[in-house]
Scaffold this active site. Structure first.
Site, short mmCIF file in Angstrom:
data_model
loop_
_atom_site.label_atom_id
_atom_site.label_comp_id
_atom_site.label_asym_id
_atom_site.label_seq_id
_atom_site.Cartn_x
_atom_site.Cartn_y
_atom_site.Cartn_z
N GLY A 109 0.82 -1.21 0.00
CA GLY A 109 0.00 0.00 0.00
C GLY A 109 0.85 1.25 0.00
O GLY A 109 2.01 1.24 -0.36
N CYS A 110 0.27 2.36 0.46
CA CYS A 110 0.90 3.66 0.25
C CYS A 110 1.26 4.34 1.56
O CYS A 110 1.26 5.55 1.66
CB CYS A 110 -0.02 4.55 -0.58
SG CYS A 110 -0.40 3.84 -2.18
N GLY A 111 1.56 3.58 2.61
CA GLY A 111 1.99 4.19 3.84
C GLY A 111 3.38 4.77 3.73
O GLY A 111 4.17 4.39 2.88
N ARG A 180 4.99 -0.10 -6.35
CA ARG A 180 5.66 1.00 -7.06
C ARG A 180 6.82 1.57 -6.27
O ARG A 180 7.86 1.93 -6.83
CB ARG A 180 4.64 2.09 -7.41
CG ARG A 180 3.91 2.69 -6.25
CD ARG A 180 2.59 3.36 -6.68
NE ARG A 180 1.86 3.81 -5.52
CZ ARG A 180 1.93 5.03 -5.00
NH1 ARG A 180 2.70 5.93 -5.58
NH2 ARG A 180 1.25 5.37 -3.94
#
Length: 268
Positions: A109-111, A180
């Site tokens: 995720g994007c943490g 990413r």
């Protein structure tokens, strides 16, 4: 190294009709622990390829070390439950790492990895003042070449890529991962290990604040992404004097910061 893609049976449903069973390639992801001087500093879900690059890039982009020479040794240890990337870093950096209590868990995720307070989100970034110049044609050619070099994504349609473009050679290096952030860390690590120098960064994802921060610490003066940046990413790119290009397609792109590095006109 572990398998990075496998075939699995699926039953496709197309426009209301179920077709016969077939197979699809899907990417693998495994837990990868980054261990520095015996202390686990992160556990990331990552594609099990280019893990030496991943480990070096992670400790550089997260500022655990400031230069590759501060890494004394690196080894990859494979367990049934996952993979350890074991690094031995200079004692001064190890003490600073422990003082920051950087025990992290990082999913795909994007943490923001490893920060301990809201104040740490807004990092002080170095100014990236490299005088690289690109034309519109350079960017179109770089994107086309990147697509050709994305072998994992071509097989699975489920992997991000980060690539380095240089004026004289075009796209010189690509790293892929289901995450990413991981793909960029792999690229940064490969750049450090191979001493490639700087260039333009190509990303197959949207641009978040953390990707801009990693690019700034890696001295990458231009980011070219196929999707939209966040407002925080734009603000950080401006502060770091990075040229941020996004929504990059074959027929054009949008320049969000520092346009002076780009020569416009697809005939240029």
């Amino acid at each position: 190294m572990r398998i990075v893609e496998v075939s699995r049976p699926v039953t496709p449903l197309k426009v209301g009709a179920v077709t016969g069973p077939t197979e699809r390639c899907v990417p693998e992801e495994e837990p990868v622990a980054i261990v520095c001087n015996g202390t686990t500093v992160a556990v990331m879900m990552a594609t099990p390829a280019d893990l030496e690059d991943f480990a070096v890039g992670f400790v550089l982009s997260e500022r655990i070390v400031s230069h590759r020479d501060e890494i004394r040794r690196l080894e990859i240890v494979i367990h049934d439950a996952g993979i350890e990337a074991r690094l031995w870093i200079v004692e001064e950096r190890a003490r600073a790492m422990i003082g920051r209590r950087r025990v992290m868990a990082g999913p795909t995720g994007c943490g923001l990895c490893g920060i301990e307070s809201l104040e740490q989100v807004d990092r002080i970034l170095p100014a990236v003042t490299h005088k690289i110049g690109l034309s519109s044609a350079d960017i179109a050619c770089a994107l086309a070449r990147l697509r050709e070099m994305q072998t994992l994504n071509r097989a699975t349609r489920a992997a991000h890529a980060a690539a380095l473009w240089q004026k004289e050679s075009g796209v010189v290096m690509v790293r892929e991962d289901v995450g990413r952030h991981n793909a960029l860390d792999k690229l940064i690590g490969a750049m450090a290990r191979q001493e490639t120098g700087t260039g333009a960064l190509l990303l197959t994802s949207r641009v978040s604040i953390e990707l801009v921060q990693k690019a700034a610490f890696a001295n990458l003066p231009v980011i070219i992404a196929i999707s939209v940046p966040t407002l925080a990413a734009i603000r950080n790119a401006s502060r770091a004097e990075i040229t941020l290009i996004a929504i990059a397609r074959d027929d054009g792109f949008e320049i969000f910061t520092r346009p002076e590095r780009i020569r416009c006109g697809f005939g240029s």
